[in-house]
Write a protein that holds these residues in place. Structure first.
Motif, PDB file in Angstrom:
ATOM      1  N   ALA A  57       5.958 -23.911  -3.734  1.00 38.71           N
ATOM      2  CA  ALA A  57       5.121 -24.438  -4.474  1.00 38.71           C
ATOM      3  C   ALA A  57       3.903 -25.356  -3.730  1.00 38.71           C
ATOM      4  O   ALA A  57       2.680 -25.189  -3.815  1.00 38.71           O
ATOM      5  CB  ALA A  57       5.244 -25.414  -5.639  1.00 38.71           C
ATOM      6  N   ALA A  58       4.321 -25.759  -2.504  1.00 39.96           N
ATOM      7  CA  ALA A  58       3.237 -26.769  -1.762  1.00 39.96           C
ATOM      8  C   ALA A  58       2.702 -26.030  -0.776  1.00 39.96           C
ATOM      9  O   ALA A  58       1.263 -25.869  -0.648  1.00 39.96           O
ATOM     10  CB  ALA A  58       4.232 -27.809  -0.724  1.00 39.96           C
ATOM     11  N   VAL A  59       3.417 -24.693  -0.326  1.00 41.17           N
ATOM     12  CA  VAL A  59       2.481 -23.588   0.601  1.00 41.17           C
ATOM     13  C   VAL A  59       1.455 -22.937  -0.226  1.00 41.17           C
ATOM     14  O   VAL A  59       0.424 -22.552   0.241  1.00 41.17           O
ATOM     15  CB  VAL A  59       3.543 -22.781   1.003  1.00 41.17           C
ATOM     16  N   LEU A  60       1.937 -22.559  -1.642  1.00 39.54           N
ATOM     17  CA  LEU A  60       1.072 -21.941  -2.323  1.00 39.54           C
ATOM     18  C   LEU A  60      -0.039 -22.736  -2.616  1.00 39.54           C
ATOM     19  O   LEU A  60      -1.470 -22.333  -2.984  1.00 39.54           O
ATOM     20  CB  LEU A  60       1.666 -21.307  -3.654  1.00 39.54           C
ATOM     21  N   SER A  61      -0.059 -24.138  -3.050  1.00 39.58           N
ATOM     22  CA  SER A  61      -0.865 -24.860  -3.618  1.00 39.58           C
ATOM     23  C   SER A  61      -1.847 -25.189  -2.423  1.00 39.58           C
ATOM     24  O   SER A  61      -3.242 -25.205  -2.724  1.00 39.58           O
ATOM     25  CB  SER A  61      -0.470 -26.020  -3.808  1.00 39.58           C
ATOM     26  N   ILE A  62      -1.563 -25.255  -1.087  1.00 39.71           N
ATOM     27  CA  ILE A  62      -2.359 -25.408  -0.171  1.00 39.71           C
ATOM     28  C   ILE A  62      -3.130 -24.240   0.300  1.00 39.71           C
ATOM     29  O   ILE A  62      -4.467 -24.139   0.587  1.00 39.71           O
ATOM     30  CB  ILE A  62      -1.565 -25.760   1.275  1.00 39.71           C
ATOM     31  N   GLY A  63      -2.457 -23.036   0.074  1.00 42.27           N
ATOM     32  CA  GLY A  63      -3.039 -21.672   0.365  1.00 42.27           C
ATOM     33  C   GLY A  63      -4.606 -21.509  -0.964  1.00 42.27           C
ATOM     34  O   GLY A  63      -5.515 -21.275  -0.638  1.00 42.27           O
ATOM     35  N   ILE A  64      -4.079 -21.916  -2.076  1.00 42.25           N
ATOM     36  CA  ILE A  64      -5.000 -21.833  -3.128  1.00 42.25           C
ATOM     37  C   ILE A  64      -6.111 -22.718  -2.911  1.00 42.25           C
ATOM     38  O   ILE A  64      -7.305 -22.561  -3.108  1.00 42.25           O
ATOM     39  CB  ILE A  64      -4.467 -21.825  -4.460  1.00 42.25           C
ATOM     40  N   ALA A  65      -5.866 -23.913  -2.589  1.00 42.09           N
ATOM     41  CA  ALA A  65      -6.902 -25.148  -2.324  1.00 42.09           C
ATOM     42  C   ALA A  65      -7.672 -24.519  -1.206  1.00 42.09           C
ATOM     43  O   ALA A  65      -9.013 -24.888  -1.258  1.00 42.09           O
ATOM     44  CB  ALA A  65      -6.320 -26.480  -1.822  1.00 42.09           C
ATOM     45  N   LEU A  66      -7.247 -24.015  -0.048  1.00 40.75           N
ATOM     46  CA  LEU A  66      -8.027 -23.508   1.070  1.00 40.75           C
ATOM     47  C   LEU A  66      -9.120 -22.270   0.588  1.00 40.75           C
ATOM     48  O   LEU A  66     -10.336 -22.510   1.016  1.00 40.75           O
ATOM     49  CB  LEU A  66      -7.236 -23.062   2.171  1.00 40.75           C
ATOM     50  N   ILE A  67      -8.588 -21.515  -0.249  1.00 39.88           N
ATOM     51  CA  ILE A  67      -9.347 -20.343  -0.815  1.00 39.88           C
ATOM     52  C   ILE A  67     -10.374 -20.892  -1.651  1.00 39.88           C
ATOM     53  O   ILE A  67     -11.735 -20.472  -1.614  1.00 39.88           O
ATOM     54  CB  ILE A  67      -8.251 -19.375  -1.789  1.00 39.88           C
ATOM     55  N   VAL A  68     -10.300 -21.900  -2.241  1.00 37.70           N
ATOM     56  CA  VAL A  68     -11.367 -22.503  -3.325  1.00 37.70           C
ATOM     57  C   VAL A  68     -12.282 -22.986  -2.599  1.00 37.70           C
ATOM     58  O   VAL A  68     -13.599 -22.965  -2.816  1.00 37.70           O
ATOM     59  CB  VAL A  68     -10.470 -23.611  -4.422  1.00 37.70           C
ATOM     60  N   LEU A  69     -11.895 -23.937  -1.612  1.00 35.81           N
ATOM     61  CA  LEU A  69     -12.671 -24.638  -0.658  1.00 35.81           C
ATOM     62  C   LEU A  69     -13.767 -23.809   0.226  1.00 35.81           C
ATOM     63  O   LEU A  69     -14.748 -23.883   0.192  1.00 35.81           O
ATOM     64  CB  LEU A  69     -12.192 -25.567   0.138  1.00 35.81           C
ATOM     65  N   ILE A  70     -13.160 -22.497   0.642  1.00 36.65           N
ATOM     66  CA  ILE A  70     -13.861 -21.498   1.331  1.00 36.65           C
ATOM     67  C   ILE A  70     -14.990 -20.892   0.306  1.00 36.65           C
ATOM     68  O   ILE A  70     -16.118 -20.669   0.676  1.00 36.65           O
ATOM     69  CB  ILE A  70     -12.825 -20.596   2.315  1.00 36.65           C
ATOM     70  N   ASP A  71     -14.333 -20.999  -0.938  1.00 37.92           N
ATOM     71  CA  ASP A  71     -15.122 -19.943  -1.646  1.00 37.92           C
ATOM     72  C   ASP A  71     -16.468 -20.587  -2.204  1.00 37.92           C
ATOM     73  O   ASP A  71     -17.491 -20.332  -2.403  1.00 37.92           O
ATOM     74  CB  ASP A  71     -14.422 -19.477  -3.021  1.00 37.92           C
ATOM     75  N   HIS A  72     -16.103 -21.952  -2.402  1.00 35.42           N
ATOM     76  CA  HIS A  72     -17.517 -23.049  -2.751  1.00 35.42           C
ATOM     77  C   HIS A  72     -18.296 -23.425  -1.348  1.00 35.42           C
ATOM     78  O   HIS A  72     -19.221 -24.192  -1.747  1.00 35.42           O
ATOM     79  CB  HIS A  72     -16.751 -24.144  -3.669  1.00 35.42           C
ATOM     80  N   ALA A  73     -17.871 -22.980  -0.354  1.00 38.84           N
ATOM     81  CA  ALA A  73     -18.621 -23.586   0.781  1.00 38.84           C
ATOM     82  C   ALA A  73     -19.937 -22.952   0.823  1.00 38.84           C
ATOM     83  O   ALA A  73     -19.958 -21.710   0.555  1.00 38.84           O
ATOM     84  CB  ALA A  73     -17.924 -23.294   2.129  1.00 38.84           C
ATOM     85  N   GLN A  74     -21.025 -23.582   1.399  1.00 39.00           N
ATOM     86  CA  GLN A  74     -22.225 -23.020   1.500  1.00 39.00           C
ATOM     87  C   GLN A  74     -22.546 -22.688   2.884  1.00 39.00           C
ATOM     88  O   GLN A  74     -23.139 -23.927   3.470  1.00 39.00           O
ATOM     89  CB  GLN A  74     -23.219 -23.968   0.799  1.00 39.00           C
ATOM     90  N   PHE A  75     -22.283 -21.800   3.399  1.00 37.08           N
ATOM     91  CA  PHE A  75     -22.554 -21.575   4.845  1.00 37.08           C
ATOM     92  C   PHE A  75     -23.895 -21.117   5.162  1.00 37.08           C
ATOM     93  O   PHE A  75     -24.384 -21.098   6.359  1.00 37.08           O
ATOM     94  CB  PHE A  75     -21.648 -20.258   5.198  1.00 37.08           C
ATOM     95  N   ASP A  76     -24.887 -20.827   4.134  1.00 35.68           N
ATOM     96  CA  ASP A  76     -26.125 -20.561   4.254  1.00 35.68           C
ATOM     97  C   ASP A  76     -27.063 -21.681   4.217  1.00 35.68           C
ATOM     98  O   ASP A  76     -28.391 -21.408   3.878  1.00 35.68           O
ATOM     99  CB  ASP A  76     -26.647 -19.180   3.514  1.00 35.68           C
ATOM    100  N   ASP A  77     -26.682 -22.694   4.478  1.00 39.47           N
ATOM    101  CA  ASP A  77     -27.559 -23.991   4.341  1.00 39.47           C
ATOM    102  C   ASP A  77     -28.656 -23.910   5.473  1.00 39.47           C
ATOM    103  O   ASP A  77     -28.608 -23.336   6.566  1.00 39.47           O
ATOM    104  CB  ASP A  77     -26.744 -25.171   4.890  1.00 39.47           C
ATOM    105  N   PRO A  78     -30.008 -24.144   4.830  1.00 36.80           N
ATOM    106  CA  PRO A  78     -31.024 -24.128   5.860  1.00 36.80           C
ATOM    107  C   PRO A  78     -30.742 -25.022   7.331  1.00 36.80           C
ATOM    108  O   PRO A  78     -30.233 -26.211   7.306  1.00 36.80           O
ATOM    109  CB  PRO A  78     -32.147 -24.708   5.381  1.00 36.80           C
ATOM    110  N   VAL A  79     -31.061 -24.602   8.563  1.00 36.81           N
ATOM    111  CA  VAL A  79     -30.981 -25.364   9.599  1.00 36.81           C
ATOM    112  C   VAL A  79     -32.240 -26.368   9.719  1.00 36.81           C
ATOM    113  O   VAL A  79     -33.243 -25.903   9.418  1.00 36.81           O
ATOM    114  CB  VAL A  79     -30.953 -24.231  10.703  1.00 36.81           C
TER     115      VAL A  79
END
Length: 59
Positions: free
Chosen positions: A19-41
């Motif tokens: 459960a801990a491994v799956l929770s960490i994996g899902i949390a990483l997926i959500v964080l990466i999905d909501h990250a904004q990599f196209d921020d203006p420089v």
């Protein structure tokens, strides 16, 4: 004959670890999905008009 025995698997620890491994994996997926990599420089600051104190000396 030699008997080889294995320790009994504790399913509670296995379940908690899984459960801990799956929770960490899902949390990483959500964080990466909501990250904004196209921020203006942000632009670099303009260089100073004069180089006093930092001017290279002629050789």
């Amino acid at each position: 004959t030699q008997i080889i025995t294995f320790p009994k698997l504790n399913w509670a620890w296995f379940t908690i670890t899984l459960a801990a491994v799956l929770s960490i994996g899902i949390a990483l997926i959500v964080l990466i999905d909501h990250a904004q990599f196209d921020d203006p420089v942000t632009p670099a600051p303009n260089p100073p008009a004069s180089c006093q104190l930092f001017c290279p000396e002629p050789t």
